[in-house]
Design an enzyme around this catalytic site. Structure first.
Site, PDB file in Angstrom:
ATOM      1  CD  GLU A 181      27.302  26.949  41.720  1.00 29.11           C
ATOM      2  OE1 GLU A 181      26.440  26.478  40.848  1.00 29.11           O
ATOM      3  OE2 GLU A 181      27.511  27.916  41.752  1.00 29.11           O
ATOM      4  CG  ASP A 224      29.381  31.345  36.001  1.00 24.74           C
ATOM      5  OD1 ASP A 224      30.185  30.804  36.569  1.00 24.74           O
ATOM      6  OD2 ASP A 224      27.940  31.493  36.724  1.00 24.74           O
ATOM      7  CE  LYS A 269      24.792  34.309  38.264  1.00 23.97           C
ATOM      8  NZ  LYS A 269      26.201  33.842  37.452  1.00 23.97           N
ATOM      9  CG  ASP A 277      26.228  28.379  36.095  1.00 20.82           C
ATOM     10  OD1 ASP A 277      27.056  28.627  36.987  1.00 20.82           O
ATOM     11  OD2 ASP A 277      25.350  27.621  36.310  1.00 20.82           O
ATOM     12  CG  ASN A 278      24.295  30.615  38.273  1.00 20.88           C
ATOM     13  OD1 ASN A 278      25.404  31.157  37.821  1.00 20.88           O
ATOM     14  ND2 ASN A 278      24.227  29.521  39.373  1.00 20.88           N
TER      15      ASN A 278
HETATM   16  C1  LIG Z   1      30.094  39.040  42.911  1.00 16.78           C
HETATM   17  N1  LIG Z   1      30.065  38.189  41.867  1.00 16.78           N
HETATM   18  C2  LIG Z   1      31.020  37.930  41.184  1.00 16.78           C
HETATM   19  N2  LIG Z   1      30.489  36.993  40.035  1.00 16.78           N
HETATM   20  C3  LIG Z   1      29.462  36.882  40.305  1.00 16.78           C
HETATM   21  C4  LIG Z   1      28.612  36.118  39.227  1.00 16.78           C
HETATM   22  N3  LIG Z   1      28.019  34.905  39.950  1.00 16.78           N
HETATM   23  C5  LIG Z   1      27.091  34.830  40.630  1.00 16.78           C
HETATM   24  O1  LIG Z   1      26.679  35.653  41.269  1.00 16.78           O
HETATM   25  C6  LIG Z   1      26.470  33.442  41.174  1.00 16.78           C
HETATM   26  C7  LIG Z   1      25.952  33.161  42.140  1.00 16.78           C
HETATM   27  C8  LIG Z   1      25.490  31.993  42.875  1.00 16.78           C
HETATM   28  C9  LIG Z   1      24.769  31.867  44.160  1.00 16.78           C
HETATM   29  C10 LIG Z   1      24.988  32.498  45.213  1.00 16.78           C
HETATM   30  C11 LIG Z   1      24.411  32.758  46.388  1.00 16.78           C
HETATM   31  C12 LIG Z   1      23.179  31.859  46.465  1.00 16.78           C
HETATM   32  F1  LIG Z   1      22.584  31.484  47.363  1.00 16.78           F
HETATM   33  C13 LIG Z   1      23.024  30.574  45.373  1.00 16.78           C
HETATM   34  C14 LIG Z   1      23.735  31.070  44.009  1.00 16.78           C
HETATM   35  C15 LIG Z   1      25.609  30.991  41.916  1.00 16.78           C
HETATM   36  C16 LIG Z   1      26.592  31.061  40.936  1.00 16.78           C
HETATM   37  O2  LIG Z   1      27.011  29.813  40.105  1.00 16.78           O
HETATM   38  C17 LIG Z   1      26.876  32.341  40.395  1.00 16.78           C
HETATM   39  O3  LIG Z   1      27.674  32.281  39.267  1.00 16.78           O
HETATM   40  C18 LIG Z   1      28.833  37.677  41.366  1.00 16.78           C
HETATM   41 MG   LIG Z   2      27.479  30.274  38.063  1.00 18.85          MG
END
Ligand SMILES: Cn1cnc(CNC(=O)c2cc(-c3ccc(F)cc3)cc(O)c2O)c1
Ligand SMILES: [Mg+2]
Length: 214
Positions: free
Chosen positions: A199, A141, A144, A169-170
């Site tokens: 989510e 998670d 990506k 995830d995602n």
């Molecule tokens: C900075 N950073 C620290 N950890 C991470 C890794 N996680 C993600 O990037 C992540 C992003 C999104 C998401 C963000 C914007 C949007 F418009 C749609 C979805 C959803 C998730 O569930 C995620 O896990 C990034």
């Molecule tokens: Mg996620």
């Protein structure tokens, strides 16, 4: 200066959850993120799928890549059998600081080993840090664009065994097209897609479960 989103999420836990009660911590975060301020926790809908996959696997050794505020960390730790080893990796020290407090509020600090650093640096150190481990369950998670690299790293470092379950995830939003291609076209994995939603939204997203065949 003002608080960060992560710090506001922690305040919502401290205000609305009950110390030592993991479910109340999960519910407080979901309520806050649904009604006050969206945050990138796996959430309640995908979280229920995570719970059911976890219950099937009942891992004695689990890894999470991407702790963030500790929401999925709490979801996972609350379902692990006693004595299980659970390692969660977070790159961002500000997130790690919040996650430690969320995990502690839930009373699960003794079940979780939170290590700060880059997954690419820490995965090759896992055997050194935790003895000759293999992970029965891995929740991906984090960034990506690191899913494929880190999956290959887990394989090459001998951290997966026949039957290890990866849950990502995602895979739709933000999306991990290279990872999906890798696990779905690789004979060493048996993959299943669990359709869900991003989510706290109606946007499609999903989890990909991939069983390593050794
Ligand atoms: C900075 N950073 C620290 N950890 C991470 C890794 N996680 C993600 O990037 C992540 C992003 C999104 C998401 C963000 C914007 C949007 F418009 C749609 C979805 C959803 C998730 O569930 C995620 O896990 C990034
Ligand atoms: Mg996620």
């Amino acid at each position: 200066t003002g608080s960060t989103r992560a710090e506001r999420l922690l305040k919502a836990v401290q205000k609305n959850a009950r110390r030592g009660d993991p479910q109340s911590v999960i519910s407080a975060i979901d309520h806050y993120c649904r009604h006050s301020e969206w945050a990138m926790n796996v959430g309640d809908e995908k979280g229920s799928i995570l719970d059911s996959v976890l219950s099937e696997v009942s891992p004695s050794c689990a890894l999470e890549l991407g702790t963030y505020c500790g929401y999925s960390t709490v979801r996972i730790a609350r379902l692990l059998p006693p004595g299980a080893t659970f390692v969660t990796v977070e790159f961002n020290p500000k997130y790690a600081k919040v996650a430690r407090q969320v995990i502690e509020f839930a009373g699960l600090q003794d079940k979780v080993k939170l290590i700060e650093g880059a997954s690419g640096d820490l995965i090759p150190k896992m055997k050194e840090l935790f003895g000759n481990v293999t992970f029965d369950f891995v929740f991906l998670d984090h960034w990506k664009d690191r899913y494929v690299l880190d999956t290959k790293l887990l394989e090459d470092c001998g951290l997966l065994r026949k039957g290890s379950v990866l849950l990502a995830d995602n895979v739709i939003c933000p999306g991990t097209p290279e990872y999906l291609a890798y696990v779905r076209n690789n004979p060493r994995y048996k993959s299943t897609y669990y359709k869900s939603h991003l989510e706290y939204t109606k946007v499609e997203d999903g989890l990909e479960k991939s069983v390593f065949m050794g």
